[in-house]
Design a protein around this motif. Sequence first.
Motif, mmCIF file in Angstrom:
data_model
loop_
_atom_site.group_PDB
_atom_site.id
_atom_site.type_symbol
_atom_site.label_atom_id
_atom_site.label_comp_id
_atom_site.label_asym_id
_atom_site.label_seq_id
_atom_site.Cartn_x
_atom_site.Cartn_y
_atom_site.Cartn_z
ATOM 1 N N LYS A 273 37.524 60.679 85.594
ATOM 2 C CA LYS A 273 37.067 61.831 86.374
ATOM 3 C C LYS A 273 38.220 62.767 86.681
ATOM 4 C CE LYS A 273 32.760 61.347 88.680
ATOM 5 N NZ LYS A 273 32.063 60.209 89.253
ATOM 6 N N GLU A 274 39.405 62.196 86.749
ATOM 7 C CA GLU A 274 40.542 63.059 87.043
ATOM 8 C C GLU A 274 40.849 64.003 85.871
ATOM 9 O OE1 GLU A 274 42.095 59.310 89.349
ATOM 10 O OE2 GLU A 274 43.660 60.372 88.221
ATOM 11 N N ILE A 275 40.340 63.622 84.733
ATOM 12 C CA ILE A 275 40.570 64.475 83.563
ATOM 13 C C ILE A 275 39.311 65.308 83.353
ATOM 14 C CG2 ILE A 275 40.978 64.474 81.076
ATOM 15 C CD1 ILE A 275 41.995 61.554 81.538
ATOM 16 N N PRO A 276 39.419 66.617 83.357
ATOM 17 C CA PRO A 276 38.217 67.405 83.098
ATOM 18 C C PRO A 276 37.628 66.980 81.760
ATOM 19 C CG PRO A 276 40.072 68.815 83.670
ATOM 20 C CD PRO A 276 40.594 67.434 83.507
ATOM 21 N N LEU A 277 36.331 67.001 81.678
ATOM 22 C CA LEU A 277 35.674 66.531 80.469
ATOM 23 C C LEU A 277 36.036 67.400 79.258
ATOM 24 C CD1 LEU A 277 33.573 64.651 79.219
ATOM 25 C CD2 LEU A 277 31.936 66.471 79.637
ATOM 26 N N HIS A 278 36.388 66.723 78.203
ATOM 27 C CA HIS A 278 36.621 67.424 76.949
ATOM 28 C C HIS A 278 35.901 66.676 75.853
ATOM 29 C CE1 HIS A 278 39.850 69.314 79.254
ATOM 30 N NE2 HIS A 278 39.712 70.306 78.397
ATOM 31 N N ASN A 279 35.563 67.401 74.805
ATOM 32 C CA ASN A 279 34.872 66.766 73.685
ATOM 33 C C ASN A 279 35.785 65.823 72.925
ATOM 34 O OD1 ASN A 279 32.488 68.257 74.008
ATOM 35 N ND2 ASN A 279 33.355 69.978 72.856
ATOM 36 N N VAL A 280 37.056 66.175 72.898
ATOM 37 C CA VAL A 280 37.965 65.513 71.965
ATOM 38 C C VAL A 280 39.141 64.864 72.691
ATOM 39 C CG1 VAL A 280 39.491 65.884 69.984
ATOM 40 C CG2 VAL A 280 37.446 67.293 70.235
ATOM 41 N N GLU A 281 39.462 63.637 72.255
ATOM 42 C CA GLU A 281 40.720 63.017 72.701
ATOM 43 C C GLU A 281 41.498 62.698 71.431
ATOM 44 O OE1 GLU A 281 40.431 59.724 75.559
ATOM 45 O OE2 GLU A 281 41.893 58.672 74.312
ATOM 46 N N VAL A 282 42.731 63.162 71.388
ATOM 47 C CA VAL A 282 43.559 62.885 70.212
ATOM 48 C C VAL A 282 44.709 61.991 70.668
ATOM 49 C CG1 VAL A 282 45.111 63.917 68.498
ATOM 50 C CG2 VAL A 282 42.943 65.020 69.020
ATOM 51 N N VAL A 283 44.852 60.868 69.985
ATOM 52 C CA VAL A 283 45.879 59.900 70.396
ATOM 53 C C VAL A 283 46.979 59.888 69.339
ATOM 54 C CG1 VAL A 283 46.299 57.502 71.091
ATOM 55 C CG2 VAL A 283 44.004 58.496 71.358
ATOM 56 N N CYS A 284 48.220 60.052 69.799
ATOM 57 C CA CYS A 284 49.348 60.020 68.857
ATOM 58 C C CYS A 284 49.856 58.601 68.686
ATOM 59 C CB CYS A 284 50.472 60.919 69.366
ATOM 60 S SG CYS A 284 50.011 62.638 69.267
ATOM 61 N N GLU A 285 50.673 58.400 67.640
ATOM 62 C CA GLU A 285 51.218 57.063 67.352
ATOM 63 C C GLU A 285 51.945 56.483 68.567
ATOM 64 O OE1 GLU A 285 50.807 55.132 64.841
ATOM 65 O OE2 GLU A 285 50.048 56.461 63.253
#
Length: 519
Positions: A273-285
């Motif tokens: 909830k602390e993170i505003p909703l976004h469609n995409v999460e990109v995770v780096c190495e």
Amino acid sequence: ATNKCKVIIVGGGMAGLSAAYHLSKNGCSDFKLLEARRRIGGRIVQIDIGNEKVELGANWIHGVLGNPVYELAMQNGLIDIMQSPKPHKVVAATEQGKQVPFSVLHEIYEAYLCFLRRCEEYFISQYLPPEGIDSVGDHIRLEISLYLDKIQDPQERHLRQLIFDCLLKRETCISGCDNMSEIDLLEIGSYTELQGGNVILPGGYSSILVPLTKEIPSNNLLKEHPVKKILWNKNNYNNNNAESDSDDSDITVIEDPPKATSHNSSRESSCEKEIPLHNVEVVCENGEKFYSDHVICTVPLGVLKHKAVNLFEPQLPDYKLEALSKLLFGTVDKILLEYERPFLNPNITEVMLLWETEVAKADNPGELNDSWYKKIYSFTKLSDTLLLGWISGKEAEYMETLSNDIVVDVCTDILRKFLNDPYIPKPKNCVCTSWASQPYTRGSYTAIAVGASQIDIEYLAQPLYNKKNQAKPVLLFAGEHTHSNFYSTVHGAYLSGRTAAQILLSSDTPQEIVLNCED
Ligand code: 6YU
């Protein structure tokens, strides 16, 4: 807060930079470009060898008329309009060190071009090829044998055969494959050649990166950020957060939310909830995460072939996975030899190598030990003291495993033999490209393999939505492998990045898409 933005672009080659450039130029700076390497440019890369600037990837702007990369170069003063084409003097030599008369070379080259054009015509004509012939290689070989049948003198016939063999090897470097029998006959004509020939930028192809990057805010370009995972419908997982979203009208509450039943999942959603909703999460190495509304994926076809299954969550649709496996991403490598002093006749700019024997087809790469170098079809003079050799396919991949010392010795033997001169010196420096072994490229460029078609490229280009009636896609694709006519080129990559940016910048009708985006 810096890890949240409207658009994430994965990959900083021409496609990714073009997307970033067009977003920036049209007033959208709320994006991040994540590039795995320490440098941007992808398959556009320059190094210094001695006093020369040498391109390890793209070299030529293929065509002038209608080529947006040529336009960009012109607008930025990167083309020397006074430059007169340097004379190109090719000699073709046999393993015995005999040079072929230019008239014979010319005759065979013209015939070969004719055979190639006939292959290209199948794409637009209604004619069907002879039965059982489905590849460019098979079709050209059939035409070659009909042509050679008419030549009475066995020696003359043999010599012509060797020239045709050399031209076929050269074609594998143009198409990006191991063997022309891999290339679909009905589809080769889908590649569109722009008029105006091949243009070289005096500062090297890499100088084209400057006008693009100067428009992109430097804080938006993040190098050394290899992406491990693209979660592209976060919205569907985390509907509880929908109300906490930004005021972006693209983001709508999903109709059919999964229920949070377990302790863990409710904790996860309250944490998020602390993170505003976004469609995409990109995770780096390195575990670093980025959030956005849209993501443009520009990683090369070679990387997608190896990594798509693990890179995307949810999985890409089957039609895309099938297209990925059907299309070809072959290897083309360069061998650069630097010499202490000039040794080639100043009038010669290229030596074509007419190998006696066809390259043995070894299934076991170890067997290429004694034959890999027969795939080098020519050495071109880049300057008085710099030679460039071309090699493709399995042999190129084998070469990538060898030490420079071995390559130097082999190339020196080849030059001494074909030029019939035992005093040709050893180069003082050798640089070989390794496009197949590069983890962020895994090959050189896209080709349409037998059984694949232009439609597969269109499938790869299809953007994906994660909700019904969504105005704009969440996951977009760009890169040379997504351009149905200009695949394998820089201008194809540029246009694909521009299209992805246009889709995101636009209102919803296609007409407005075009009008809304400035080049
Ligand atoms: C052209 C030319 N040319 C020679 C050689 C090669 C190519 N081409 P990029 O790979 O650039 O970018 C992707 C980025 O993604 C990259 O920076 C990665 O590091 C990054 N990445 C990957 N994984 C990631 C991850 N997990 N996380 C984050 N980032 C990640 N084109 O126009 N003229 O002379 C040549 C030549 C040796 C290897 C070429 C040429 C091809 C272009 O270089 C290439 O298409 C574009 O640069 C690709 O840009 P991109 O952004 O898509 O990918 C008949 C017929 C058939 C058609 N063929 C005819 C044309 C022949 C092509 N010409 C070839 C000739 C030469 C010499």
